[in-house]
Design a protein around this motif. Sequence first.
Motif, short mmCIF file in Angstrom:
data_model
loop_
_atom_site.label_atom_id
_atom_site.label_comp_id
_atom_site.label_asym_id
_atom_site.label_seq_id
_atom_site.Cartn_x
_atom_site.Cartn_y
_atom_site.Cartn_z
N ARG A 173 -3.87 16.01 2.30
CA ARG A 173 -2.75 15.07 2.38
C ARG A 173 -1.63 15.35 1.38
NH1 ARG A 173 -2.64 12.17 7.07
NH2 ARG A 173 -4.80 11.94 7.77
N GLY A 174 -1.78 16.38 0.53
CA GLY A 174 -0.68 16.79 -0.32
C GLY A 174 -0.70 16.29 -1.75
N VAL A 175 -1.81 15.72 -2.21
CA VAL A 175 -1.91 15.33 -3.61
C VAL A 175 -1.75 16.60 -4.46
CG1 VAL A 175 -3.51 14.45 -5.37
CG2 VAL A 175 -3.34 13.31 -3.14
N LYS A 176 -0.99 16.51 -5.54
CA LYS A 176 -0.70 17.71 -6.34
C LYS A 176 -1.75 17.96 -7.42
CE LYS A 176 4.18 17.60 -5.43
NZ LYS A 176 5.34 16.81 -5.68
N GLU A 177 -2.31 16.89 -8.00
CA GLU A 177 -3.38 17.02 -8.99
C GLU A 177 -4.42 15.95 -8.74
OE1 GLU A 177 -2.77 17.28 -13.24
OE2 GLU A 177 -1.14 18.72 -12.95
N TYR A 178 -5.68 16.32 -8.98
CA TYR A 178 -6.80 15.41 -8.80
C TYR A 178 -7.69 15.55 -10.02
CZ TYR A 178 -10.99 13.41 -6.51
OH TYR A 178 -12.09 12.66 -6.19
N TRP A 179 -7.89 14.45 -10.74
CA TRP A 179 -8.74 14.46 -11.92
C TRP A 179 -10.02 13.69 -11.60
CZ3 TRP A 179 -5.02 12.52 -16.36
CH2 TRP A 179 -3.95 13.42 -16.50
N HIS A 185 0.84 -1.20 0.00
CA HIS A 185 0.00 0.00 0.00
C HIS A 185 0.88 1.24 0.00
CE1 HIS A 185 -2.54 -3.00 2.25
NE2 HIS A 185 -3.31 -2.68 1.21
N LEU A 186 0.42 2.27 -0.71
CA LEU A 186 1.12 3.56 -0.65
C LEU A 186 0.85 4.19 0.70
CD1 LEU A 186 0.23 5.06 -4.15
CD2 LEU A 186 2.51 4.43 -3.34
N THR A 187 1.87 4.74 1.31
CA THR A 187 1.68 5.43 2.59
C THR A 187 1.98 6.93 2.47
OG1 THR A 187 3.94 4.86 3.27
CG2 THR A 187 2.17 3.37 3.96
N GLY A 188 2.30 7.38 1.28
CA GLY A 188 2.48 8.80 1.00
C GLY A 188 1.50 9.23 -0.07
N ALA A 189 1.33 10.51 -0.21
CA ALA A 189 0.36 11.03 -1.18
C ALA A 189 0.85 10.81 -2.61
CB ALA A 189 0.13 12.52 -0.95
N PRO A 190 0.02 10.18 -3.46
CA PRO A 190 0.37 10.12 -4.87
C PRO A 190 0.39 11.54 -5.44
CG PRO A 190 -1.51 8.69 -4.36
CD PRO A 190 -1.25 9.53 -3.16
N GLU A 191 1.22 11.77 -6.43
CA GLU A 191 1.25 13.10 -7.04
C GLU A 191 -0.06 13.38 -7.78
OE1 GLU A 191 5.47 12.31 -6.16
OE2 GLU A 191 3.84 11.08 -6.89
N LEU A 192 -0.60 12.36 -8.47
CA LEU A 192 -1.84 12.50 -9.24
C LEU A 192 -2.80 11.41 -8.82
CD1 LEU A 192 -3.64 13.49 -11.64
CD2 LEU A 192 -2.34 11.92 -13.09
N VAL A 193 -4.04 11.79 -8.53
CA VAL A 193 -5.11 10.84 -8.25
C VAL A 193 -6.22 11.06 -9.26
CG1 VAL A 193 -6.88 10.11 -6.60
CG2 VAL A 193 -4.61 10.74 -5.76
N VAL A 194 -6.73 9.95 -9.81
CA VAL A 194 -7.85 10.00 -10.75
C VAL A 194 -9.00 9.21 -10.16
CG1 VAL A 194 -8.66 9.47 -13.08
CG2 VAL A 194 -6.25 10.08 -12.72
N GLU A 195 -10.16 9.83 -10.08
CA GLU A 195 -11.39 9.14 -9.69
C GLU A 195 -12.34 9.24 -10.87
OE1 GLU A 195 -11.84 7.29 -7.13
OE2 GLU A 195 -10.60 8.05 -5.50
N ARG A 215 -20.12 9.54 -18.45
CA ARG A 215 -21.43 9.80 -19.03
C ARG A 215 -21.44 11.12 -19.81
NH1 ARG A 215 -21.53 7.68 -14.52
NH2 ARG A 215 -21.81 9.54 -13.30
N SER A 216 -20.88 12.17 -19.23
CA SER A 216 -20.86 13.47 -19.93
C SER A 216 -19.54 13.68 -20.68
CB SER A 216 -21.08 14.61 -18.93
OG SER A 216 -20.05 14.65 -17.99
N ARG A 217 -18.63 12.72 -20.55
CA ARG A 217 -17.35 12.76 -21.26
C ARG A 217 -16.58 14.04 -20.96
NH1 ARG A 217 -17.40 8.52 -24.85
NH2 ARG A 217 -15.99 9.42 -26.37
N LYS A 218 -16.47 14.33 -19.68
CA LYS A 218 -15.70 15.51 -19.27
C LYS A 218 -14.72 15.14 -18.17
CE LYS A 218 -18.77 17.53 -15.82
NZ LYS A 218 -19.59 18.67 -15.46
N LEU A 219 -13.72 15.99 -18.02
CA LEU A 219 -12.66 15.78 -17.04
C LEU A 219 -12.45 17.08 -16.27
CD1 LEU A 219 -10.35 13.75 -16.17
CD2 LEU A 219 -8.89 15.04 -17.74
N GLU A 220 -12.63 17.01 -14.96
CA GLU A 220 -12.35 18.16 -14.10
C GLU A 220 -10.94 18.00 -13.55
OE1 GLU A 220 -15.39 18.14 -11.10
OE2 GLU A 220 -16.99 18.29 -12.59
N VAL A 221 -10.13 19.03 -13.68
CA VAL A 221 -8.74 18.98 -13.23
C VAL A 221 -8.57 19.95 -12.06
CG1 VAL A 221 -6.33 19.35 -13.88
CG2 VAL A 221 -7.95 18.39 -15.55
N TYR A 222 -8.21 19.39 -10.91
CA TYR A 222 -7.93 20.18 -9.71
C TYR A 222 -6.42 20.23 -9.52
CZ TYR A 222 -12.86 19.63 -8.53
OH TYR A 222 -14.23 19.66 -8.56
#
Length: 186
Positions: free
Chosen positions: A131-137, A98-108, A142-149
């Motif tokens: 927790r320090g994730v740098k980007e979250y997608w 298991h990762l115990t540090g924040a991934p740089e990029l997380v995609v949900e 269904r709507s075929r869109k991607l939100e980038v945080y």
Amino acid sequence: MLTEKIRWTIQDLELLPENEGTKYEIIDGELFVTRAPHFRHQQTCLKIGGKLDVWSEISGLGETIPSPGVLFSESDNVIPDVVWVSKETLALMDEAGHLTGAPELVVEVLSVSKEDQRRDREAKLKLYSSRGVKEYWIADWRSRKLEVYCREQGILKLAVTLFSDDTITSTLLPGFSCSVVKFFPN
């Protein structure tokens, strides 16, 4: 009469039955149980992970991991759909993998249920931000869109919403570029 809120921990998860297709996550001590997602959800995860993996192989900067366990703390244990981690973060694995540090990029990838969507947009956004994730997608097949945080002033903020005709790039992933339409099944 006051009732105390039950706080779940990673040790509690070990007592729960293992059911294929059931995912247990803990966010701030609250247990979330989800069932196997729609096959379009899984196709989207595969397509995004595949594009990130090709870039990772070429760049040599890190690894793309589908559905990893991420243990932020005893009471914050999640299983994102896809993550990208640098070689340095990859070294922060426990013995169980298991990762115990924040991934740089997380995609949900959003599920069909409103409760699951709210968890991805609110609870997980707050958790990943704290927790320090740098980007979250957040991908919506269904709507075929991607939100980038992106991380801005210490928190994740919505930077852009991209649609099928758009192209995603990221300062986090030098040289990565992909048409958003390629993230979603036909």
